[in-house]
Write an enzyme that holds these catalytic residues in place. Sequence first.
Site, mmCIF file in Angstrom:
data_model
loop_
_atom_site.group_PDB
_atom_site.id
_atom_site.type_symbol
_atom_site.label_atom_id
_atom_site.label_comp_id
_atom_site.label_asym_id
_atom_site.label_seq_id
_atom_site.Cartn_x
_atom_site.Cartn_y
_atom_site.Cartn_z
ATOM 1 N N ALA B 23 74.692 10.210 44.969
ATOM 2 C CA ALA B 23 74.356 10.396 43.722
ATOM 3 C C ALA B 23 74.133 9.137 42.893
ATOM 4 O O ALA B 23 73.380 9.133 41.888
ATOM 5 C CB ALA B 23 74.950 11.594 43.118
ATOM 6 N N LYS B 107 68.555 14.493 52.325
ATOM 7 C CA LYS B 107 68.076 14.593 53.678
ATOM 8 C C LYS B 107 69.532 14.788 54.823
ATOM 9 O O LYS B 107 70.207 13.977 53.987
ATOM 10 C CB LYS B 107 67.282 13.576 54.499
ATOM 11 C CG LYS B 107 67.103 12.475 54.023
ATOM 12 C CD LYS B 107 68.622 11.341 54.374
ATOM 13 C CE LYS B 107 69.149 11.385 55.671
ATOM 14 N NZ LYS B 107 70.211 10.615 55.787
#
Lengths: 364, 364
Positions: B23, B107
Amino acid sequence: MASATDESLPNIQFGIMGCAEIAKKITRAIALAPNASIIAVASRDAEKARRFIASNALPEGTRAHGSYEALIEDEGVEAVYIPLPTKLHVLWAVAAAAKGKHVLLEKPTAVNASDLDKILAACEHNRVQFMDGTMWMHHPRTARMKEVLSDPGLIGPIQLIHSSCSFSATPEFLENNIRIRPDLDSLGALGDLGWYCIRAILWAVDYQLPSSATALPAVHSNNAGVLLACAASLHWDDGKVATFHCSFLSNTSMDISVHGASGSLQLTDFGIPYREDSASFELTTGAHFRELHIGWSKTPEEVLVATYLPQEALMVQEFARLVRLIRSSGGHPDPKWPGISRKTQLVMDAVKRSIDLGFKSVTM
Amino acid sequence: MASATDESLPNIQFGIMGCAEIAKKITRAIALAPNASIIAVASRDAEKARRFIASNALPEGTRAHGSYEALIEDEGVEAVYIPLPTKLHVLWAVAAAAKGKHVLLEKPTAVNASDLDKILAACEHNRVQFMDGTMWMHHPRTARMKEVLSDPGLIGPIQLIHSSCSFSATPEFLENNIRIRPDLDSLGALGDLGWYCIRAILWAVDYQLPSSATALPAVHSNNAGVLLACAASLHWDDGKVATFHCSFLSNTSMDISVHGASGSLQLTDFGIPYREDSASFELTTGAHFRELHIGWSKTPEEVLVATYLPQEALMVQEFARLVRLIRSSGGHPDPKWPGISRKTQLVMDAVKRSIDLGFKSVTM
């Protein structure tokens, strides 16, 4: 007592058995090697042998023989180079060995390991040196790469090897070349190019045979059933895996990549270097992603290795050196090269069998 | 009417769902993208969200939420970036879509295609854009390589693709990381790294699904059965073959090589370029061996492609551009990205099934 590398010793006297295209390359290599000479050339047609002698600028007295039989009967010939179609290898290599000739045999060495075993038995029985014509083994780059692979701090235990060898054959090749004729070379691309992949993979793992070989359902054959392209995976009990692909239908490639626990080694011209005077490979070791994964801590290092002779001349030189050792000391042939050939052939057989069995895994 | 690329349009307002390591990278990417901003960060612990906001230098007013629920209830948030463990994707991506939030999803997109289908259905139903976080797709090098692959004069019909993605995980990673915990990410190395290989292979063949996938017997798992390394081959009816290997136990690698009938394209940093400002690949086309096979007619050409933004910022920019298009014209989401994600997931599922079936070939 003179050592086998003594420059005052007479050169090993070669006879060339057959005037195939590749024979020109080895003729040049023998001329470049400091310890070997050609004294005879044979073809099924003496005139063809004479033309080969003239067009390859061989010395005046080079003998032209009109049969392979005559070449192996030639008492001055100490060693034969055999570039004949693969199916003929067992006949002529055995015959040459029986006449006490040392055997430098073009790859693939035979159509199967059983035939190769006959050749190797004949060579051993007659105490002659055997070596196959896998030239890249003799490039100093190969030795340098092996040092890298053997250094536990650089690559670490090998996990993955991948190799691709291919060229895009001309329509004429696909129609007529001996390498796609079932009566002359039933192994097609597997024998001609897969040989390099298999050898490179075995070389990387110090010739430890895989426990199984599985062909992949990616086969192209011609109408006669000769392989034009195929692929396979090889497996070792420790989880190591190798994959390879060989093809007469793809672009020119000679790739190998070896990935270990801590580094990798990659090159795209292992079989035939891009240029003759030097060759390189890429080494990555201890690389990791930078913080946030926005790049790498290091890029691959290019390792350049110069060579004073082309790899095929180094091959001839090494073969002639071993022959000289036998000649000068009456010693035994070096078992290293026959052993490597045999393992390559065994893996090739297993891949072929897997193809014939519909891509079933073949235990080795 | 304003176009979606109009700089006067307000930025797409992102909420970050979870403070995973990745992140941070996307937070930086959103800051770099000219059309996106972060207005909120959520964690299961508001204090952790506040710390993330402070340590990533997000603007004063950035809202810290103490639950993911609060983030998707935040009316100012137009799009969410979801870096949660894979098993949580279906829950939170569906919930976000239901609240009209566009979804940028890390992903692997889901633990299987069936879960992904729920996510895609929710996005479609709620007319929100979906995109997975495969950053390298957005690097201009990728577009340049696709041009090369699409030019029939350069590579020609593809015959062989090989990809390797790996890194050598630390003991701590192998003990605790979410990517090897069956309750959080049951796909392990296949999901984390095999995803890149599969995507790259599909990308190379214009997303034509293979007819079959076969895992190779080269699997390492941890005690919980999560994959630490695996390999597979993919097959198309035209004889094209792809092989890949992904591993948490090998050196850092991100290789892909594509061999066609007349040329090849190779690179060793496709997923994460070595450096941020530019990236390269090697192109060989129309090469052949020189006479006597003593070298090549040409060596690989290095094609260097500069980029004005890192690939992850270009990904955010493209995602935000699509969201703006929907916002400004009331149009439908672009189906390209969900379609690509789904095909990647389908192949991953097939490889996983092949492993579970003892390396049987799985028809797709």
